[in-house]
Design an enzyme around this catalytic site. Structure first.
Site, PDB file in Angstrom:
ATOM      1  N   ARG A  10       0.831  -1.200   0.000  1.00  0.00           N
ATOM      2  CA  ARG A  10       0.000   0.000   0.000  1.00  0.00           C
ATOM      3  C   ARG A  10       0.865   1.250   0.000  1.00  0.00           C
ATOM      4  O   ARG A  10       2.063   1.196   0.254  1.00  0.00           O
ATOM      5  CB  ARG A  10      -0.915   0.005   1.221  1.00  0.00           C
ATOM      6  CG  ARG A  10      -0.132   0.093   2.519  1.00  0.00           C
ATOM      7  CD  ARG A  10      -0.919   0.774   3.605  1.00  0.00           C
ATOM      8  NE  ARG A  10      -0.226   0.765   4.864  1.00  0.00           N
ATOM      9  CZ  ARG A  10       0.751   1.592   5.208  1.00  0.00           C
ATOM     10  NH1 ARG A  10       1.184   2.488   4.362  1.00  0.00           N
ATOM     11  NH2 ARG A  10       1.320   1.531   6.389  1.00  0.00           N
ATOM     12  N   GLY A  12       1.990   5.058   1.470  1.00  0.00           N
ATOM     13  CA  GLY A  12       2.300   5.527   2.816  1.00  0.00           C
ATOM     14  C   GLY A  12       3.565   4.869   3.324  1.00  0.00           C
ATOM     15  O   GLY A  12       4.135   3.991   2.699  1.00  0.00           O
ATOM     16  N   ILE A  14       5.727   3.632   7.141  1.00  0.00           N
ATOM     17  CA  ILE A  14       5.476   2.715   8.246  1.00  0.00           C
ATOM     18  C   ILE A  14       4.357   3.246   9.153  1.00  0.00           C
ATOM     19  O   ILE A  14       4.214   4.446   9.346  1.00  0.00           O
ATOM     20  CB  ILE A  14       6.768   2.470   9.058  1.00  0.00           C
ATOM     21  CG1 ILE A  14       6.593   1.310  10.031  1.00  0.00           C
ATOM     22  CG2 ILE A  14       7.213   3.738   9.761  1.00  0.00           C
ATOM     23  CD1 ILE A  14       7.884   0.835  10.654  1.00  0.00           C
ATOM     24  N   GLY A  80      -3.380   4.858   4.421  1.00  0.00           N
ATOM     25  CA  GLY A  80      -2.460   4.156   3.537  1.00  0.00           C
ATOM     26  C   GLY A  80      -3.299   3.306   2.601  1.00  0.00           C
ATOM     27  O   GLY A  80      -3.932   2.360   3.040  1.00  0.00           O
ATOM     28  N   CYS A 109       4.123   7.169   9.395  1.00  0.00           N
ATOM     29  CA  CYS A 109       3.827   7.689   8.054  1.00  0.00           C
ATOM     30  C   CYS A 109       4.983   8.511   7.485  1.00  0.00           C
ATOM     31  O   CYS A 109       4.788   9.318   6.579  1.00  0.00           O
ATOM     32  CB  CYS A 109       2.528   8.495   8.057  1.00  0.00           C
ATOM     33  SG  CYS A 109       1.126   7.535   8.643  1.00  0.00           S
TER      34      CYS A 109
END
Length: 156
Positions: A10, A12, A14, A80, A109
């Protein structure tokens, strides 16, 4: 800390998912609802903003190029998403009352300038059970996207 690391496909950077969060991962055909990726993300943000407002919390979108929802300098909701052939997956995480210590071990993020907060930290109201807040989040999502009939599947 007892947390596990999982890699995903996805958008984004972490993030952390755990107890005390409402996670909403819609699977939608953007073509069918006439939305582009940016408007989809904006509607996810609005979903969390409306949910926070139910408890007197003034949440807002971040600065330019910052997805998610903030209360002051604290991020209360992360986004995300993955969009493949116009179909969405992944989605949002709304912090109800997670253990915020988990976020001290990551740069959520990818935004080192901001902290993380929760609904419980930001409201003076007594919160109902998490299940109620989850249902309110789904209702806000339905309103933001113009849905009147949703099929909800919960992961166990």
């Amino acid at each position: 800390m007892g947390a596990e690391l999982h890699y995903t496909d996805r958008g984004g950077d972490i993030t952390f998912h755990g107890p005390g969060q409402a996670i909403l991962y819609p699977i939608i055909s953007l073509k069918d609802i006439g939305l582009g990726a940016r408007k989809y993300v904006e509607n996810l943000e609005l979903t969390m903003i409306q949910s926070a407002h139910l408890y007197g919390v003034k949440a807002q979108v971040g600065n330019k190029c910052e997805t998610g929802v903030y209360v002051g300098e604290g991020k209360i909701g992360a986004i995300g998403v993955r969009i493949s052939s116009g179909i969405t997956s992944h989605g949002l995480a709304f912090n109800i009352d997670p253990d915020l210590n988990y976020f001290k071990h990551i740069v959520p993020c990818g935004c080192a300038k901001r902290g993380v907060t929760s609904l419980k930290s930001e409201t003076e109201l007594e919160l109902p059970g998490e299940e109620v807040i989850h249902e309110q989040l789904v209702s806000s999502f339905a309103q933001c996207f113009g849905y009147t009939n949703l099929e909800e599947r919960k992961c166990v």
